[in-house]
Write an enzyme that holds these catalytic residues in place. Structure first.
Site, mmCIF file in Angstrom:
data_model
loop_
_atom_site.group_PDB
_atom_site.id
_atom_site.type_symbol
_atom_site.label_atom_id
_atom_site.label_comp_id
_atom_site.label_asym_id
_atom_site.label_seq_id
_atom_site.Cartn_x
_atom_site.Cartn_y
_atom_site.Cartn_z
ATOM 1 N N GLU A 199 49.963 48.599 39.988
ATOM 2 C CA GLU A 199 49.933 48.129 41.237
ATOM 3 C C GLU A 199 48.565 48.680 42.014
ATOM 4 O O GLU A 199 48.485 49.047 43.357
ATOM 5 C CB GLU A 199 51.101 48.640 42.116
ATOM 6 N N VAL A 200 47.546 48.681 41.293
ATOM 7 C CA VAL A 200 46.224 49.138 41.860
ATOM 8 C C VAL A 200 45.060 47.850 42.155
ATOM 9 O O VAL A 200 44.049 48.057 42.220
ATOM 10 C CB VAL A 200 45.546 50.238 41.151
ATOM 11 N N LYS B 94 45.487 39.542 27.627
ATOM 12 C CA LYS B 94 46.485 40.505 28.266
ATOM 13 C C LYS B 94 47.070 41.123 26.966
ATOM 14 O O LYS B 94 47.671 40.633 26.098
ATOM 15 C CB LYS B 94 47.532 39.999 29.074
ATOM 16 N N GLY C 8 49.371 48.910 33.295
ATOM 17 C CA GLY C 8 49.117 50.008 34.022
ATOM 18 C C GLY C 8 48.107 50.835 33.693
ATOM 19 O O GLY C 8 46.993 50.181 33.500
ATOM 20 N N GLU D 279 42.614 43.066 29.310
ATOM 21 C CA GLU D 279 43.289 43.853 30.401
ATOM 22 C C GLU D 279 44.653 44.722 30.050
ATOM 23 O O GLU D 279 45.564 44.060 28.964
ATOM 24 C CB GLU D 279 43.822 43.062 31.602
ATOM 25 N N GLY D 280 44.699 45.693 30.153
ATOM 26 C CA GLY D 280 45.961 46.710 29.736
ATOM 27 C C GLY D 280 47.215 46.370 30.698
ATOM 28 O O GLY D 280 46.995 45.658 31.520
#
Length: 239
Positions: A12-13, A37, A112, A109-110
């Site tokens: 959630e950043v 992803k 977390g 994209e990772g």
């Protein structure tokens, strides 16, 4: 730079919105872009995931996933609970390399943070970056506590001899507090890498056309934008 790995200091950043902004700026610069992803969790088989959200916001982007699991957990845990095969670092690398053969830029994209486990053996996004020999873009939160998680992530990347391209603040508020304003100066120090942008909070709710037209104003030249850290800091000092 053909492949760029995008990770966060935690969940959630704003990692997906930053990925979308990077993709949109690259498309505007005339490059072909794919977003991969590595492991999508917390969505059902027919639901759009993060890669689809990047494509929705950024436009002409190829969206792909290596694996998805229904529960919003770390990929290794989500795979185990669902009785599904875990994603392997080698799978992510192979898919990214295939996309790189057909696109100018691939954003991996990772899920977390950097060391979130893909499988029971402990493979993670850092392993993917090592195998791809790709730089990493770190998305950090704006507020108190971000310096610690940013420095820990940067140290892990240095230990693995992976380039940290820079840091982007993933959700910059309209009324930043004192810690946030100070972090603009301190984040590049603890990261040992430049601050490459600050994406305003809430921009994921913009109409896609508005998002695409504004994306470059949130990102530095290294990411095909026009944002400047010095000017951003100066504006905060004068506020």
């Amino acid at each position: 730079m053909t492949v760029l790995v995008v990770t966060g200091t935690g969940t959630e950043v704003g990692k997906t919105v930053v990925t979308a902004a990077v993709a949109a700026a690259a498309v505007a610069a005339g490059r072909t872009v794919a977003v991969l992803k590595a492991a999508q969790t917390g969505v059902g088989p027919a639901e759009p995931g993060d890669a689809a959200e990047v494509a929705r916001l950024a436009g002409a982007v190829t969206a792909a996933e290596c694996a998805r699991y229904p529960e919003p957990l770390a990929p290794a845990t989500a795979a185990r609970r669902a009785g599904l095969a875990p994603v392997r670092a080698a799978d992510v690398v192979e898919r990214a390399q295939k996309l790189a053969a057909e696109h100018d830029l691939v954003l991996v994209e990772g899920a977390g943070g950097l060391l979130v486990r893909f499988d029971e053996e402990g493979a993670n996004l850092a392993d993917v970056a090592v195998l791809l020999r790709a730089p990493v873009l770190l998305v950090a939160s704006a507020g108190l506590g971000t310096l610690n998680t940013t420095e820990l992530t940067a140290r892990e990347l240095r230990a693995r001899e992976v380039e940290l391209l820079g840091v982007v603040i993933g959700s910059w508020p309209s009324a930043p507090d004192l810690a946030m304003r100070c972090n603009v100066s301190d984040l590049p120090v603890v990261a040992g890498a430049p601050l490459l942008g600050a994406v305003p909070e809430g921009v994921g709710a913009l109409a896609p056309a508005d998002f695409r037209s504004a994306a470059g104003s949130w990102l530095a030249t290294r990411l095909d934008g026009v944002w400047e850290a010095e000017g951003f800091r100066a504006g905060l000092e004068g506020a």
